[in-house]
Design a protein around this motif. Structure first.
Motif, PDB file in Angstrom:
ATOM      1  N   ALA A  59      12.097  11.148-112.381  1.00  0.00           N
ATOM      2  CA  ALA A  59      12.866  12.261-113.818  1.00  0.00           C
ATOM      3  C   ALA A  59      11.735  12.894-114.340  1.00  0.00           C
ATOM      4  O   ALA A  59      12.094  14.307-114.427  1.00  0.00           O
ATOM      5  N   ALA A  60      10.931  12.840-114.332  1.00  0.00           N
ATOM      6  CA  ALA A  60       9.460  13.463-114.723  1.00  0.00           C
ATOM      7  C   ALA A  60       8.517  14.941-113.949  1.00  0.00           C
ATOM      8  O   ALA A  60       8.963  16.084-114.317  1.00  0.00           O
ATOM      9  N   LEU A  61       8.960  14.418-112.570  1.00  0.00           N
ATOM     10  CA  LEU A  61       8.969  15.346-111.441  1.00  0.00           C
ATOM     11  C   LEU A  61       9.868  15.643-110.159  1.00  0.00           C
ATOM     12  O   LEU A  61       9.246  14.460-109.640  1.00  0.00           O
ATOM     13  N   GLY A  62      10.700  16.454-110.046  1.00  0.00           N
ATOM     14  CA  GLY A  62      11.936  16.028-109.123  1.00  0.00           C
ATOM     15  C   GLY A  62      11.759  17.252-108.579  1.00  0.00           C
ATOM     16  O   GLY A  62      10.864  18.019-108.159  1.00  0.00           O
ATOM     17  N   SER A  63      11.886  16.706-106.817  1.00  0.00           N
ATOM     18  CA  SER A  63      10.936  17.034-105.783  1.00  0.00           C
ATOM     19  C   SER A  63      12.111  17.158-104.940  1.00  0.00           C
ATOM     20  O   SER A  63      13.324  15.986-103.993  1.00  0.00           O
ATOM     21  N   TYR A  64      13.230  18.616-103.479  1.00  0.00           N
ATOM     22  CA  TYR A  64      13.696  19.040-102.378  1.00  0.00           C
ATOM     23  C   TYR A  64      12.769  19.148-101.549  1.00  0.00           C
ATOM     24  O   TYR A  64      11.650  19.668-100.993  1.00  0.00           O
ATOM     25  N   ASN A  65      12.604  18.032-100.504  1.00  0.00           N
ATOM     26  CA  ASN A  65      11.893  18.572 -99.240  1.00  0.00           C
ATOM     27  C   ASN A  65      13.104  18.159 -97.708  1.00  0.00           C
ATOM     28  O   ASN A  65      13.273  17.649 -97.842  1.00  0.00           O
ATOM     29  N   LYS A  66      12.817  19.706 -97.828  1.00  0.00           N
ATOM     30  CA  LYS A  66      13.450  20.232 -96.604  1.00  0.00           C
ATOM     31  C   LYS A  66      13.669  19.986 -95.165  1.00  0.00           C
ATOM     32  O   LYS A  66      13.919  19.077 -94.357  1.00  0.00           O
ATOM     33  N   LEU A  67      12.392  19.810 -95.188  1.00  0.00           N
ATOM     34  CA  LEU A  67      11.670  19.519 -92.956  1.00  0.00           C
ATOM     35  C   LEU A  67      11.643  18.081 -93.814  1.00  0.00           C
ATOM     36  O   LEU A  67      12.472  18.123 -92.222  1.00  0.00           O
ATOM     37  N   GLU A  68      11.711  16.762 -94.594  1.00  0.00           N
ATOM     38  CA  GLU A  68      11.961  15.579 -94.568  1.00  0.00           C
ATOM     39  C   GLU A  68      13.539  15.478 -93.846  1.00  0.00           C
ATOM     40  O   GLU A  68      13.780  15.233 -92.874  1.00  0.00           O
ATOM     41  N   ASN A  69      14.585  16.251 -94.632  1.00  0.00           N
ATOM     42  CA  ASN A  69      15.635  16.210 -94.411  1.00  0.00           C
ATOM     43  C   ASN A  69      16.471  16.705 -93.434  1.00  0.00           C
ATOM     44  O   ASN A  69      16.855  16.250 -92.060  1.00  0.00           O
ATOM     45  N   TYR A  70      15.275  18.074 -92.771  1.00  0.00           N
ATOM     46  CA  TYR A  70      16.088  18.925 -91.470  1.00  0.00           C
ATOM     47  C   TYR A  70      15.375  17.975 -91.044  1.00  0.00           C
ATOM     48  O   TYR A  70      16.054  17.186 -89.052  1.00  0.00           O
ATOM     49  N   LEU A  71      14.250  16.821 -90.590  1.00  0.00           N
ATOM     50  CA  LEU A  71      14.229  16.498 -88.926  1.00  0.00           C
ATOM     51  C   LEU A  71      14.888  15.027 -88.793  1.00  0.00           C
ATOM     52  O   LEU A  71      14.930  14.780 -87.943  1.00  0.00           O
ATOM     53  N   GLN A  72      14.761  14.369 -90.016  1.00  0.00           N
ATOM     54  CA  GLN A  72      15.491  13.382 -90.146  1.00  0.00           C
ATOM     55  C   GLN A  72      17.234  13.513 -88.995  1.00  0.00           C
ATOM     56  O   GLN A  72      18.194  12.497 -88.785  1.00  0.00           O
TER      57      GLN A  72
END
Length: 420
Positions: free
Chosen positions: A255-268
């Motif tokens: 909640a303090a620091l939101g993030s979206y890691n596209k590489l992780e989603n892409y590889l999955q």
């Protein structure tokens, strides 16, 4: 192998049993045809999803601030985390981070030029956002370091904004008003992440100065130097830990620091498609095996029907190898020709589908200024795969005929001659 009499005999047998041969060949052709269709469709979906990921940098990551959801070192939860320019410098120099851009949000973005006006989005950024979000410059240039250092009132317009405000007139060097503040147009761009080019880009330092942002930043866009999910997670954890230490919150507090890691989603996602491809091969191979089993059964019937003939051959001196060769050649001939027909029809159909898909994609891209959305692209089969399938067919044809051929070779002439 090239005994003309042997081939004449094989063709005579096939001609004598046309329907049986056709049905046998059809089962093999259908198996390879379905394999090509399944592989082509799987490739189409995989390529379409991969292309959508490629609209931005595949190794992109986005970070945004929020409020803490848990106490930390004696401080209560619900504290607002505020990023500043110092955080940009911190992230920029972390190991594993390639390109970084900060952003300060501007609300109520009204653009005007002459008598034309409209509501669009003004994105404050650093020059490296161009690489993070795969922004394509159609004319002019993107925001540069001099714009940042000198807090220039420069703006790069999205293609849709340019079309609406300038109506195909020259825009470079002209001034547009953003919330009644004049900005000089230095470029026209196409956005990498969508089909609507309704964003305008201005230097982040200018946005902070002109729109009362002080040194405040709301989020970060960056690319990371990683080739695996494990590496991308390690870099993300490193960034989170650095910001958590600076702003004093728990690094696991999403909640303090939101993030979206596209590489992780892409590889999955790509792993899922690899699993789908394996599943497709299993289904296609199963269909093909069913056809090959049919060929083997037919060859058993052929051996049974020709038992007396085989006995006569062996009685007058035919070797077991010649008997095996005769049955194997007939089996390989049927499976190879039928399989090749199925291969050609399957790849031909997928090429036709690909032509139709490309026509639709080109029309969508033209309607959206060169940025068409798709989830299905290039549904064709690789030539190496087709060659492998052909070799598999020849091998399968040999296997299908081997068991009946060995049975025929073991028939004793005296037993064969008594067969009714």
């Amino acid at each position: 192998m090239f005994d003309i009499d042997k081939w004449q005999e094989i063709f005579a047998t096939i001609k004598k049993n046309k329907m049986r041969t056709f049905l046998t060949g059809f089962s093999v052709a259908w198996g390879i045809f379905m394999l090509m269709i399944l592989l082509g469709a799987g490739n189409g979906l995989s390529n379409g999803v991969a292309e959508n990921f490629m609209r931005d940098a595949v190794n992109a990551m986005w970070l945004w601030s929020g409020r803490t959801s848990m106490p930390y070192q004696g401080m209560k939860e619900n504290r607002q985390i505020r990023f500043t320019n110092a955080d940009y410098e911190l992230i920029k120099h972390l190991e594993g981070v390639e390109f970084t851009s900060g952003r300060y949000y501007i609300s109520g973005n009204r653009f005007a030029y002459g008598n034309e006006s409209g509501e669009y989005t003004a994105v404050t950024c650093h020059p490296e956002l161009k690489k993070v979000e795969s922004i394509e410059i159609e004319k002019g240039r993107f925001i540069n370091e001099i714009d940042i250092l000198e807090t220039r009132k420069s703006v790069v317009l999205g293609k849709d904004i340019y079309d609406a405000l300038f109506k195909n007139k020259e825009a470079i060097g002209e001034y547009v008003r953003i919330n009644n503040v004049p900005f000089k147009v230095v470029g026209i761009c196409l956005e990498g992440g969508g089909t609507r080019h309704r964003n305008a880009y201005i230097p982040v330092t200018t946005g902070q100065k002109v729109f009362n942002g002080a040194n405040r930043l709301h989020n970060f866009a960056l690319t990371i130097n990683a080739n695996s999910i494990e590496e991308s997670k390690a870099i993300e954890d490193r960034v989170r830990a650095a910001l958590a230490r600076k702003h004093k919150f728990d690094e696991t507090d999403r909640a303090a620091l939101g993030s979206y890691n596209k590489l992780e989603n892409y590889l999955q996602t790509m792993r899922i498609f690899e699993a789908i491809k394996i599943f497709i091969w299993i289904i296609g191979a199963g269909t093909l095996i069913a056809g090959i089993v049919g060929v083997s059964n037919i060859m058993l019937i052929v051996v049974k029907e020709r038992t007396k003939e085989i006995g006569i051959r062996k009685a007058i001196g035919a070797s077991p190898a010649s008997v095996v060769g005769l049955i194997l050649l007939e089996s390989i001939l049927i499976t190879t020709i039928a399989g090749y027909v199925g291969l050609v029809l399957g790849t031909g159909l997928m090429e036709g589908v690909n032509f139709f898909v490309e026509q639709q994609y080109a029309a969508a891209a033209a309607a959206n200024s060169g940025n068409g959305e798709t989830i299905f692209r290039n549904p064709t089969v690789d030539l190496n795969i087709a060659a492998t399938a052909t070799m598999l067919l020849v091998f399968a044809g040999a296997v299908a005929g081997y068991i009946p051929a060995k049975r025929a070779a073991r028939i004793k002439p005296i037993v064969a001659l008594r067969d009714e």
